[in-house]
Every structure is written in structure tokens, then in C-alpha cells.
Design a protein around this motif. Sequence first.
Motif, PDB file in Angstrom:
ATOM      1  N   LYS A  64       0.803  -1.224   0.000  1.00  0.00           N
ATOM      2  CA  LYS A  64       0.000   0.000   0.000  1.00  0.00           C
ATOM      3  C   LYS A  64       0.839   1.279   0.000  1.00  0.00           C
ATOM      4  CE  LYS A  64      -4.008  -2.021   2.318  1.00  0.00           C
ATOM      5  NZ  LYS A  64      -4.940  -1.919   3.462  1.00  0.00           N
ATOM      6  N   GLN A  65       2.157   1.148   0.085  1.00  0.00           N
ATOM      7  CA  GLN A  65       2.993   2.343   0.145  1.00  0.00           C
ATOM      8  C   GLN A  65       2.854   3.235  -1.084  1.00  0.00           C
ATOM      9  OE1 GLN A  65       3.129   1.482   3.397  1.00  0.00           O
ATOM     10  NE2 GLN A  65       4.755   3.015   3.241  1.00  0.00           N
ATOM     11  N   PRO A  66       2.832   2.683  -2.308  1.00  0.00           N
ATOM     12  CA  PRO A  66       2.619   3.565  -3.470  1.00  0.00           C
ATOM     13  C   PRO A  66       1.294   4.314  -3.408  1.00  0.00           C
ATOM     14  CG  PRO A  66       3.461   1.442  -4.177  1.00  0.00           C
ATOM     15  CD  PRO A  66       3.107   1.291  -2.731  1.00  0.00           C
ATOM     16  N   LEU A  67       0.255   3.675  -2.856  1.00  0.00           N
ATOM     17  CA  LEU A  67      -1.043   4.331  -2.741  1.00  0.00           C
ATOM     18  C   LEU A  67      -0.966   5.501  -1.758  1.00  0.00           C
ATOM     19  CD1 LEU A  67      -4.060   4.467  -3.362  1.00  0.00           C
ATOM     20  CD2 LEU A  67      -4.438   2.838  -1.487  1.00  0.00           C
ATOM     21  N   TYR A  68      -0.312   5.286  -0.608  1.00  0.00           N
ATOM     22  CA  TYR A  68      -0.176   6.357   0.375  1.00  0.00           C
ATOM     23  C   TYR A  68       0.640   7.517  -0.194  1.00  0.00           C
ATOM     24  CZ  TYR A  68      -1.836   2.887   3.751  1.00  0.00           C
ATOM     25  OH  TYR A  68      -2.584   1.957   4.424  1.00  0.00           O
ATOM     26  N   PHE A  69       1.678   7.193  -0.956  1.00  0.00           N
ATOM     27  CA  PHE A  69       2.491   8.244  -1.564  1.00  0.00           C
ATOM     28  C   PHE A  69       1.669   9.039  -2.570  1.00  0.00           C
ATOM     29  CE2 PHE A  69       5.739   9.720  -4.669  1.00  0.00           C
ATOM     30  CZ  PHE A  69       6.442  10.541  -3.808  1.00  0.00           C
ATOM     31  N   SER A  70       0.831   8.352  -3.344  1.00  0.00           N
ATOM     32  CA  SER A  70      -0.028   9.029  -4.319  1.00  0.00           C
ATOM     33  C   SER A  70      -1.035   9.930  -3.625  1.00  0.00           C
ATOM     34  CB  SER A  70      -0.753   7.990  -5.183  1.00  0.00           C
ATOM     35  OG  SER A  70       0.159   7.244  -5.950  1.00  0.00           O
ATOM     36  N   LEU A  71      -1.631   9.448  -2.542  1.00  0.00           N
ATOM     37  CA  LEU A  71      -2.587  10.266  -1.799  1.00  0.00           C
ATOM     38  C   LEU A  71      -1.905  11.506  -1.226  1.00  0.00           C
ATOM     39  CD1 LEU A  71      -4.626   7.506   0.100  1.00  0.00           C
ATOM     40  CD2 LEU A  71      -5.369   8.890  -1.859  1.00  0.00           C
TER      41      LEU A  71
ATOM     42  N   ALA B 208      -1.762  10.771   5.077  1.00  0.00           N
ATOM     43  CA  ALA B 208      -1.101  10.000   4.019  1.00  0.00           C
ATOM     44  C   ALA B 208       0.408   9.940   4.244  1.00  0.00           C
ATOM     45  CB  ALA B 208      -1.412  10.624   2.657  1.00  0.00           C
ATOM     46  N   LEU B 209       0.991  11.056   4.686  1.00  0.00           N
ATOM     47  CA  LEU B 209       2.436  11.063   4.944  1.00  0.00           C
ATOM     48  C   LEU B 209       2.783  10.141   6.110  1.00  0.00           C
ATOM     49  CD1 LEU B 209       5.182  12.234   4.206  1.00  0.00           C
ATOM     50  CD2 LEU B 209       4.713  14.138   5.765  1.00  0.00           C
ATOM     51  N   MET B 210       1.981  10.153   7.165  1.00  0.00           N
ATOM     52  CA  MET B 210       2.235   9.289   8.319  1.00  0.00           C
ATOM     53  C   MET B 210       2.119   7.815   7.941  1.00  0.00           C
ATOM     54  SD  MET B 210       3.017   9.190  11.525  1.00  0.00           S
ATOM     55  CE  MET B 210       2.651  10.791  12.235  1.00  0.00           C
ATOM     56  N   LEU B 211       1.105   7.464   7.164  1.00  0.00           N
ATOM     57  CA  LEU B 211       0.939   6.072   6.751  1.00  0.00           C
ATOM     58  C   LEU B 211       2.060   5.627   5.812  1.00  0.00           C
ATOM     59  CD1 LEU B 211      -2.930   6.010   6.146  1.00  0.00           C
ATOM     60  CD2 LEU B 211      -1.677   4.960   8.051  1.00  0.00           C
TER      61      LEU B 211
END
Length: 340
Positions: A244-251, A294-297
Amino acid sequence: MPISRNRVQAWKTIVIVILFLAILIGARLFWIAMFYYADQPHAVNGRLDLRGWDAEEGQTIKLDGEWEFYPHAMLADQPGVPPGVEPHILSVPGKWNDSMQPEESTPYGYGSYRLQILVNPEDEYTYTIRIPSVRSSSALYVNGRLLAQSGVPSAEEKEYVARNVPYSASFSTNGSEVIDIVIQAANYKDSRGSGIIRSIKFGTEAAMARETQLSINMQLIFAVVFLVQAAFGIILYILSSKDKQPLYFSLNLICAVLTILSGSEDKLLQYWFPMSYDWSFKFVALALIGLTVALMLYVKPQLPVIMRIIVPGYTVLCAIAALLVVLMPGCSSEAFPCER
């Protein structure tokens, strides 16, 4: 001793976050440098002498300095000031809170700002004034003529409409030596400092159009670059659903773009998707909350174990804050001091 895979991944994440912050800070510093005003003249006692200013250089100037302010008065039905109305001298940009009611500081009320600009009567330029932010409604008059407005300023709260988006107006002097500028303003909604809180710009029509378009283009380039990166992140998430890291970075990138487009000086998002005054503020607050979550996740896997424990609680608190922002009845902006 070989470096573990987790440590390499941690350093990659740290580098990405540092680069992300460096890009934001660098863009802001570049922005300041692009619009830095050298030899800026200042208004004194409600007058600004520009007879020695060379407009052909293609530079705009800020109308900063001492303006006349008339609390509880709506000027500009005709050039000049009605008899018996006494002005205060107010620093612009700045809040009117202490001048609206001398016995009690308040952001609420209405009034008029006035500035006289002296120009060379033989200069046959078409001038433009750009007003970035007057909380929380305003109308621009030049030589007694209404040129543009944002919202509806009024002495009566029931007739007032809150809106604060940038606007410009062009005019010619028709051989006059004095440009009489009056800005009516009213605020019955925003609890922050009210009045002209950002510098008003003045210049020839061509110079102002060039500068405004440059500002808009810079924001659009920034938005497109970040959104393309966000799209790649979403594609990576779809191809690798377990990570899920790419998703959090996109958000994170998407929320950053929304924050800038809705909370910057030009407020471009307001032109594409008009919102009420309350919801324009709430939208910025929600974008900022989304950005922090999003940054924290995104950095959570690289945090020490003891710090990872607080991430779910932090996320819940942010969700509660977002719900309160949506449900709150009006503008209470001190918790999220984004310039509007």
C-alpha cells in the motif's frame, strides 16, 4: 556486514520524504524570488506618488503602506469623501481589527479603504489593479466607478455575501493626475484578522497579465508533475495489491496539489469548482488533514516499533478532526491558519 533489506528500504523512504519536502520548500523560495519587488515605493498618509515610476520597465508594484480607512462607511458612490467622515490611517496589508471598534478588537464589520495614486497625466497607459484577498467580501472602485468585486460587501449583514477570490480590473486615467482607489469591504463570517490582508498589485495591463499568467502556469506545472507521479503510484498499487505504500504516496501528492490549488494566492480551484465561503475553507482544512495522514501512513513501516503504535490512534484523531471540519457551522480558522 551486509546491509539488511529493511534498512535499505528505510533509507529509500527517508530520501523520498526529504526530496518531497525539499521540492516544496525550493518551489516556495523560487516563488518568492520570482515576485520580489526591488525599490518598492510605499504609500504615506493615503497617497502614493508614482510620477517617477517607469511603467515601461514591465514591473508591477505593491500598493503597500498607509491607506485611509473609514470604519462603518461605504464610500465611492462619488469621488472624494463625504463631509464629516474622518479616516484612520491603516497599514496595508494588515488587519482592521483594532480600528473597527477602538474599545474592542473585532474582525467583524464593514468599512472602506482609500488610496490616491499620483501618476504622470501624459502617460496614456491602461493600468490594472489585482486584489488577491480581502476578508471576506470586497468591491473595487476607481474614480467613483465600480470595476470589480468578490462577494457583496454591505453595511447590512442580511445583504452581504461572503466570497474571497482574487480578481483584477483594468482602467485608463484619461489624462488625470490622480487615481482615486476605494475598496469597500465587509466581514460578518471570518473570525481571523479581516480587511486587506495581502498586498494589492498595480501595473500596466500587459505587465499584470504577464505576471498573473506566470503565477498560474507555475502552479499548473507543479500540479501536473505531482499528479503524474500520483498516477504512477496508483498503477503500482494496482499491480502489487499487497503493497500500500505507493497508494499512500499518491494520496500524499494529491492532497498536496489540492492544498496548493485551493489555498494559494490565486485559488485556482475556486474558478474551476466554485464553492461557498465556508466550504472553500473546509476543503483546504480537509486537504491538509489528508496530507498529514497520508504522509504518516507512508513512513509508518520505517518508524521505530514504539512509534508505529501511535499511527492508528493518530489516524483516528485526524478522522475525527475531518468530521468536525465538515460538521462545523461556519468559519473558525485559527486551527488551520491557511492564507485565504
